[in-house]
Design a protein around this motif. Structure first.
Motif, PDB file in Angstrom:
ATOM      1  N   LEU A  25       8.829  -1.671   5.766  1.00 27.89           N
ATOM      2  CA  LEU A  25       9.085  -2.159   7.106  1.00 27.89           C
ATOM      3  C   LEU A  25       8.417  -3.437   7.393  1.00 27.89           C
ATOM      4  N   SER A  26       7.000  -3.535   6.894  1.00 28.60           N
ATOM      5  CA  SER A  26       6.405  -4.574   7.184  1.00 28.60           C
ATOM      6  C   SER A  26       6.774  -5.850   6.362  1.00 28.60           C
ATOM      7  N   GLY A  27       7.193  -5.238   5.227  1.00 25.74           N
ATOM      8  CA  GLY A  27       7.577  -6.510   4.375  1.00 25.74           C
ATOM      9  C   GLY A  27       8.858  -7.266   4.734  1.00 25.74           C
ATOM     10  N   CYS A  28       9.815  -6.536   5.159  1.00 30.90           N
ATOM     11  CA  CYS A  28      11.067  -6.796   5.518  1.00 30.90           C
ATOM     12  C   CYS A  28      10.736  -7.831   6.955  1.00 30.90           C
ATOM     13  N   ALA A  69      -0.250  -6.894   5.684  1.00 31.83           N
ATOM     14  CA  ALA A  69       0.409  -6.305   7.099  1.00 31.83           C
ATOM     15  C   ALA A  69       0.462  -4.663   6.653  1.00 31.83           C
ATOM     16  N   GLY A  70       0.977  -4.052   7.766  1.00 31.76           N
ATOM     17  CA  GLY A  70       1.404  -2.575   7.595  1.00 31.76           C
ATOM     18  C   GLY A  70       0.125  -1.847   6.759  1.00 31.76           C
ATOM     19  N   ASP A  71       0.614  -0.957   5.799  1.00 29.68           N
ATOM     20  CA  ASP A  71      -0.245  -0.125   5.253  1.00 29.68           C
ATOM     21  C   ASP A  71      -1.380  -0.701   4.138  1.00 29.68           C
ATOM     22  N   GLN A  72      -1.229  -2.002   3.882  1.00 28.75           N
ATOM     23  CA  GLN A  72      -2.279  -2.706   3.472  1.00 28.75           C
ATOM     24  C   GLN A  72      -3.677  -2.744   4.279  1.00 28.75           C
ATOM     25  N   LEU A  73      -3.452  -2.950   5.488  1.00 29.84           N
ATOM     26  CA  LEU A  73      -4.465  -3.095   6.451  1.00 29.84           C
ATOM     27  C   LEU A  73      -5.372  -1.774   6.743  1.00 29.84           C
ATOM     28  N   TYR A  74      -6.558  -2.001   6.759  1.00 29.95           N
ATOM     29  CA  TYR A  74      -7.379  -1.078   6.998  1.00 29.95           C
ATOM     30  C   TYR A  74      -7.105  -0.237   8.521  1.00 29.95           C
ATOM     31  N   ALA A  75      -7.407   0.959   8.696  1.00 34.19           N
ATOM     32  CA  ALA A  75      -6.882   1.900   9.646  1.00 34.19           C
ATOM     33  C   ALA A  75      -5.534   1.608  10.132  1.00 34.19           C
ATOM     34  N   SER A  76      -4.263   1.492   9.236  1.00 35.82           N
ATOM     35  CA  SER A  76      -3.166   1.369   9.480  1.00 35.82           C
ATOM     36  C   SER A  76      -2.652   2.586  10.101  1.00 35.82           C
TER      37      SER A  76
END
Length: 653
Positions: A31-34, A449-456
């Protein structure tokens, strides 16, 4: 280089190389990549998206999701982005990504409207749920959890990835599918490290890629299979897809990207681990199942209570705040609880036993109003992740009828299994990359973005931060030049990636064996209770794996090669976690972090983000205040006036 498996159905391109040029490179097609790719392409940038799977159904939300949190600007909402983002930060005791949560709350509904324009389904257009308490009759929007404040939407998430895929093609985004990103390319400009692209490999053919870009966005998954892995039941060993294991974290670490909260890991909850029921496949009343009626072995109903301990007499009350309470958060997690026992929406198993309830427990949807039963079993169960076929279809075909039957809960409370204290995972606002207000990492030209970020968080978080990072990276790209890369870095990565093809299976070790070894090492040396001696023993053991096992890893085709690369990334992530745990010399309740040699809990001096990164092969760290992001609304609006004027109008279509 010749493949060892001559039955492989794809072309053998191992050893071949191709260079790809673009303005903005997006790594990961979830989702975040798209959304990152769409935002950059809308701004006239030449965009390349690299995805290990098939973009149309790849990522944690590839098969769907059932609700969209924090749609605070939808026309029915009674809360503001400031209120909900602030509640997230407080709920997580300030170990929270205030920047990303505010973006999620401020822009999340805009992304839902985008998805609707692309062909996704976000409202009950057919009137299937007409008259339900959770449905707004004017807009057709449907709400979950808090029916009074209406900021979490029920959605048909299985329609979203195909819709995004069509939009990517319409915008002309070049998609390199079945291609794994394996390393970030960096260069030096004005004495500072900058990102200049990435390296990767086609997982069907073995072809090597050099992706050169002005800006790069990391949109890959959070780590998985670090503590828990079942080599025989790989499809059930993790809630998220098998390829989603945290490769972006490993790539970032090697490039010098800064992480925080990597010491946080929670006792397994959403991992099947090969020995429990699939998530959402047992009766419960949490998240997707909220607020299902729960009964004990005798059929005695277990009452819900509100924030103040008042027992609720109707199903409708379960979805509304207590008197004097403004709102409550997702899945029945109530903000500012005042009462020790809060009913079946908690895991207070001991209290239920003291009150005389008898095991086993069951979810009994037959006792709920028809629309509530129908929306849980049929929409929520059916749209959430892996539930459409394994749960909804299979259970129905085998005779389960929610109007007649109860579905048993397993474990203590509402989980589907009892996990040991040392069996942990990245869940519940986990650690990740530290970001600034542009969602930029500490390296210029590299965003996350997305799950790469902390506290995602969940789907809305991924979509909103992806789009935000895409537009910030596009602005950066438009103002910078395409820098050269170091060919020696590419050559070394190519050699590393292809090495397992040269090892004989008779003499080597396969990827499953190494994954099992890493997981067991993390359980033994980085489990529920930690101390310096154990953590250092764990690091020594993992480093011995690098010396003794990694050179012996074998693969007979590119698919096995991909799996091998994934486990090498899991090995790297495990070492990041151990380094982070060594740096925090006190225990912490909100971080689920306990050290026997430093039992003091959350001392003021350690109520900070302790970061971890590497520089010239040395582990480095710094301390960042928990509130470093400042006033959320003020800081956001200072940097996003153009978006507010042009796109942030929340208009209906």
């Amino acid at each position: 280089m010749e493949m060892m498996d001559h039955t492989w159905p794809y072309a053998n391109e191992a050893g071949q190389e191709e260079t790809v040029l673009c303005d903005v490179l997006v790594l990961g097609g979830g989702l975040s990549g798209c959304f990152a790719a769409i935002a950059a392409a809308r701004r006239g940038q030449k965009v390349v998206l690299v995805e290990k799977g098939a973009v149309e159904r790849s990522g944690a939300a590839g098969t769907g999701f059932d609700h969209w949190e924090s749609a605070c600007t939808n026309p029915c909402s009674k809360v503001t982005p400031e209120e909900i983002a602030g509640a997230y930060v407080r709920e997580q005791d300030w170990y929270s990504n205030g920047i990303a949560h505010y973006i999620e709350c401020r822009e999340g509904y805009d992304r839902l409207l985008d998805l609707e324009r692309f062909g996704g389904k976000i409202r009950d257009t057919e009137g299937e749920f007409r008259g339900a308490e959770f449905r707004d009759e004017k807009t057709g929007l449907m709400f979950a959890y808090d029916y009074e404040n209406r900021f979490t939407l029920r959605v048909w998430g299985s329609t979203f990835k195909p819709a995004l895929y069509r939009e990517l093609k319409r915008l002309g985004v070049r998609m390199y599918e079945r291609t794994e990103a394996t390393a970030l390319l960096t260069a030096v400009r004005d004495g500072k490290k900058v990102g200049v692209g990435a390296l990767g490999m086609d997982v069907h053919t073995g072809k090597f890629y050099v992706f050169r870009s002005r800006a790069t966005i990391l949109c890959m998954s959070r780590p998985a299979r670090v503590w828990l892995f079942d080599a025989d039941l790989t499809g059930l060993c993790e809630f998220r897809p098998m390829p989603s294991i945290g490769s972006g974290h490993a790539m970032g670490w090697k490039a010098g990207v800064e992480f925080t909260m990597m010491e946080k890991s929670v006792r397994a909850e959403f991992s099947a681990a090969g020995r429990s029921f699939p998530p959402y496949g047992t009766g419960n009343n949490h998240n997707t199942w909220y607020a299902a009626t729960m009964v004990d072995a005798r059929g005695v109903e277990i009452p819900y209570v509100d924030r103040d301990g008042r027992e609720l007499s109707t199903v409708s009350e379960r979805y509304r705040p207590a008197p004097g309470q403004k709102f409550f958060l997702k899945g029945g997690v109530i903000d500012n609880p005042k009462y020790e026992y809060r009913g079946p929406e908690t895991l207070d198993f001991d209290e239920l036993m003291r009150r005389g309830y008898q095991l086993p427990f069951y979810a009994d949807l037959s006792r709920m109003p028809r629309m509530e039963r129908k929306v849980i079993w049929g929409m929520m169960i059916g749209e959430e992740a892996k539930t459409k076929i394994p749960i909804l279809q299979n259970y129905t075909e085998r005779g389960f009828d929610p109007e007649k039957h109860r579905l048993q809960s397993y474990g203590t409370g509402w989980q589907s299994a009892n996990f040991l204290e040392q069996e942990r995972q990245f869940f519940g606002a986990p650690g990740g990359i530290l970001n600034d207000w542009d969602l930029k990492t500490n390296i210029d030209g590299i965003y996350a973005a997305g799950d790469q970020l902390y506290a995602s968080d969940c789907a809305g978080f991924a979509c909103a931060t992806g789009y935000y990072a895409g537009r910030k990276a596009a602005a950066y790209s438009a103002g910078t030049e395409l820098l050269p890369y170091d060919p020696e870095q590419a050559a070394a990565e190519k050699k590393r990636l292809l090495a397992p093809l040269s090892v004989s299976p008779e003499e080597g070790t396969d990827w499953k064996e190494l994954n099992r070894a890493v997981s067991k090492a993390m359980q033994n040396y980085c489990g529920g209770v930690k101390c310096e001696a154990l953590l250092r023993e764990g690091l020594d053991l993992l480093q011995s794996f690098e010396r003794e096992i990694v050179p012996r890893l074998y693969a007979c085709n590119p698919h096995e090669l991909m799996r091998t690369h994934e486990v090498l990334d899991i090995l790297t992530v495990a070492q990041i976690v151990l380094h982070a745990c060594l740096l925090r010399t006190s225990s912490s309740v909100p971080l689920c972090f306990e050290r026997s040699d430093h039992p003091e809990k959350d001392p003021e001096k350690d109520r900070v983000h302790i970061t971890v990164y590497q520089e010239d092969g040395q582990v480095k760290s710094r301390r960042v205040p928990l509130d470093f992001f400042g006033d959320l609304r003020e800081e956001y609006e200072k940097r996003n006036q153009e978006y507010i004027r042009q796109e942030g109008n929340h208009g209906e279509i």
